[in-house]
Write an enzyme that holds these catalytic residues in place. Sequence first.
Site, PDB file in Angstrom:
ATOM      1  CE  LYS A 247      -7.207  -0.847   7.472  1.00  0.00           C
ATOM      2  NZ  LYS A 247      -6.086  -0.186   8.390  1.00  0.00           N
TER       3      LYS A 247
ATOM      4  CG  ASP B 116      -6.453  -4.571   8.554  1.00  0.00           C
ATOM      5  OD1 ASP B 116      -6.718  -4.737   9.903  1.00  0.00           O
ATOM      6  OD2 ASP B 116      -5.572  -3.798   8.281  1.00  0.00           O
TER       7      ASP B 116
ATOM      8  CB  ALA C 161       3.116   0.361   1.958  1.00  0.00           C
TER       9      ALA C 161
ATOM     10  N   GLY D  49      -1.609   2.348   4.868  1.00  0.00           N
ATOM     11  CA  GLY D  49      -2.470   2.089   5.975  1.00  0.00           C
ATOM     12  C   GLY D  49      -4.164   1.963   5.885  1.00  0.00           C
ATOM     13  CG  MET D  50      -5.961   4.131   3.788  1.00  0.00           C
ATOM     14  SD  MET D  50      -6.810   5.183   2.690  1.00  0.00           S
ATOM     15  CE  MET D  50      -8.457   4.704   2.618  1.00  0.00           C
ATOM     16  N   GLY D  51      -5.498  -0.773   4.039  1.00  0.00           N
ATOM     17  CA  GLY D  51      -5.938  -2.066   3.844  1.00  0.00           C
ATOM     18  C   GLY D  51      -6.031  -2.345   2.191  1.00  0.00           C
ATOM     19  N   GLY D  52      -5.232  -1.770   1.449  1.00  0.00           N
ATOM     20  CA  GLY D  52      -5.164  -2.232   0.072  1.00  0.00           C
ATOM     21  C   GLY D  52      -4.958  -3.498  -0.177  1.00  0.00           C
ATOM     22  N   GLY D  53      -3.724  -4.097   0.373  1.00  0.00           N
ATOM     23  CA  GLY D  53      -3.650  -5.430   0.022  1.00  0.00           C
ATOM     24  C   GLY D  53      -4.598  -6.446   0.788  1.00  0.00           C
ATOM     25  CB  SER D  54      -6.675  -6.360   3.749  1.00  0.00           C
ATOM     26  OG  SER D  54      -5.427  -6.393   4.534  1.00  0.00           O
TER      27      SER D  54
ATOM     28  N   PRO E 114      -4.065   3.324  -1.744  1.00  0.00           N
ATOM     29  CG  PRO E 114      -3.655   5.309  -0.756  1.00  0.00           C
ATOM     30  CD  PRO E 114      -4.919   4.180  -1.240  1.00  0.00           C
TER      31      PRO E 114
HETATM   32  O1  C5P Z   1      -2.029  -9.576   9.620  1.00  0.00           O
HETATM   33  P1  C5P Z   1      -1.281  -8.485   8.587  1.00  0.00           P
HETATM   34  O2  C5P Z   1      -0.352  -9.038   7.568  1.00  0.00           O
HETATM   35  O3  C5P Z   1      -2.046  -7.342   8.007  1.00  0.00           O
HETATM   36  O4  C5P Z   1      -0.310  -7.874   9.832  1.00  0.00           O
HETATM   37  C1  C5P Z   1       0.725  -7.173   9.551  1.00  0.00           C
HETATM   38  C2  C5P Z   1       1.987  -7.186  10.457  1.00  0.00           C
HETATM   39  O5  C5P Z   1       1.027  -6.006  11.566  1.00  0.00           O
HETATM   40  C3  C5P Z   1       1.999  -8.251  11.396  1.00  0.00           C
HETATM   41  O6  C5P Z   1       3.117  -8.973  11.005  1.00  0.00           O
HETATM   42  C4  C5P Z   1       2.253  -7.724  12.911  1.00  0.00           C
HETATM   43  O7  C5P Z   1       3.713  -7.233  12.672  1.00  0.00           O
HETATM   44  C5  C5P Z   1       1.467  -6.223  12.649  1.00  0.00           C
HETATM   45  N1  C5P Z   1       0.159  -6.511  13.564  1.00  0.00           N
HETATM   46  C6  C5P Z   1       0.205  -6.529  14.803  1.00  0.00           C
HETATM   47  N2  C5P Z   1      -1.059  -6.702  15.618  1.00  0.00           N
HETATM   48  C7  C5P Z   1      -2.050  -6.677  15.086  1.00  0.00           C
HETATM   49  C8  C5P Z   1      -2.023  -6.620  13.453  1.00  0.00           C
HETATM   50  C9  C5P Z   1      -1.053  -6.502  12.979  1.00  0.00           C
HETATM   51  O8  C5P Z   1       1.262  -6.565  15.724  1.00  0.00           O
HETATM   52  N3  C5P Z   1      -3.349  -6.957  15.686  1.00  0.00           N
END
Ligand code: C5P
Length: 312
Positions: free
Chosen positions: A17, A145, A105, A107-112, A103
């Site tokens: 994304k 995400d 880490a 910023g495109m939500g690959g792990g998600s 990619p």
């Molecule tokens: O939910 P996810 O594991 O993708 O989030 C990773 C990290 O990004 C969270 O641990 C938090 O530090 C930060 N985050 C945040 N606020 C959000 C989404 C993510 O601070 N709404």
Amino acid sequence: MTDPVSPHFAHARAPGKINVFLKVGQLQGDGYHELATAFQAVSLYEDVRAYPADDFSVSFTGSIDTTGLSTDGSNLAIKAARLLARQSGYRGGVRLEVEKNVPIAGGMGGGSADAAATLVACDALWGTDASREELTALAAKLGADVPFALSGGTAIGTGRGDQLSPALAKGRFHWVLAVAEFGMSTPEVYSALDRHREEHAQDIYPALMTPAVDTDVLQALRAGDARQLAEALHNDLQAPALRLAPGLHEILELGEQSGALAGIVSGSGPTLAFLVPDADSALELQVALGASGLNALRVTGPVHGARLVQEW
Ligand code: C5P
């Protein structure tokens, strides 16, 4: 024992994304920030193949270097499979093969996307027959995400970014991605934003309790108007990401001088997303960025969320 009526394996695909708009509100007690974001799913996919097994394991293939990825219980795909097994009462395990194209880490939500595709693949493999609502509730437990990787399309995210409502979007937007050779930690980028806000508390407005997506963005999406969307692109995580990786400034400028309508840091970065007017301009920009030694990819959005891929 494997149920003989189960398919031999299940294959699901989920998209990466771009956040075309991301406003970060206040830090909450749970370590997450209130967000208002507009997501667009783009045509760069994670493919997950799930095979029957007695325990849980994951391996990676695909177009990107995956050597640094964890394959133990901390991996989000394994967490997703375990969560579905626990919730559904399934007693076995799964062997997951993840073909990565988004990619790492970046910023495109690959792990998600891995987690969302795993939920869909395991649901089919195990015959757990969870509803979309049930899968979405599990997705939200796995990460902010993950629900969007499940739903795809274009959507507004509030709360942590996991409370979704669909956004009307017409036509197809063309993007060129500049993929960095390094990854960035999402928590670090959020922390850098918090630090900056604390240090400049006297000069800047306090973070909003409940941020909202600008109406310009919604209008541009509804109209399918890339020029209008280019004007409305916004990401509060861009400034902290650029402070942590100042080299990205130059690439943003290069893209904008080489035909992009606008460029933006994708999510918490470091991938940069350049919006272009059409497919021809996308190709030209990809060539221009490539000529400067950058890894540039063309994608379009919106695309569908996590779903099964029929292979037989
Ligand atoms: O939910 P996810 O594991 O993708 O989030 C990773 C990290 O990004 C969270 O641990 C938090 O530090 C930060 N985050 C945040 N606020 C959000 C989404 C993510 O601070 N709404």
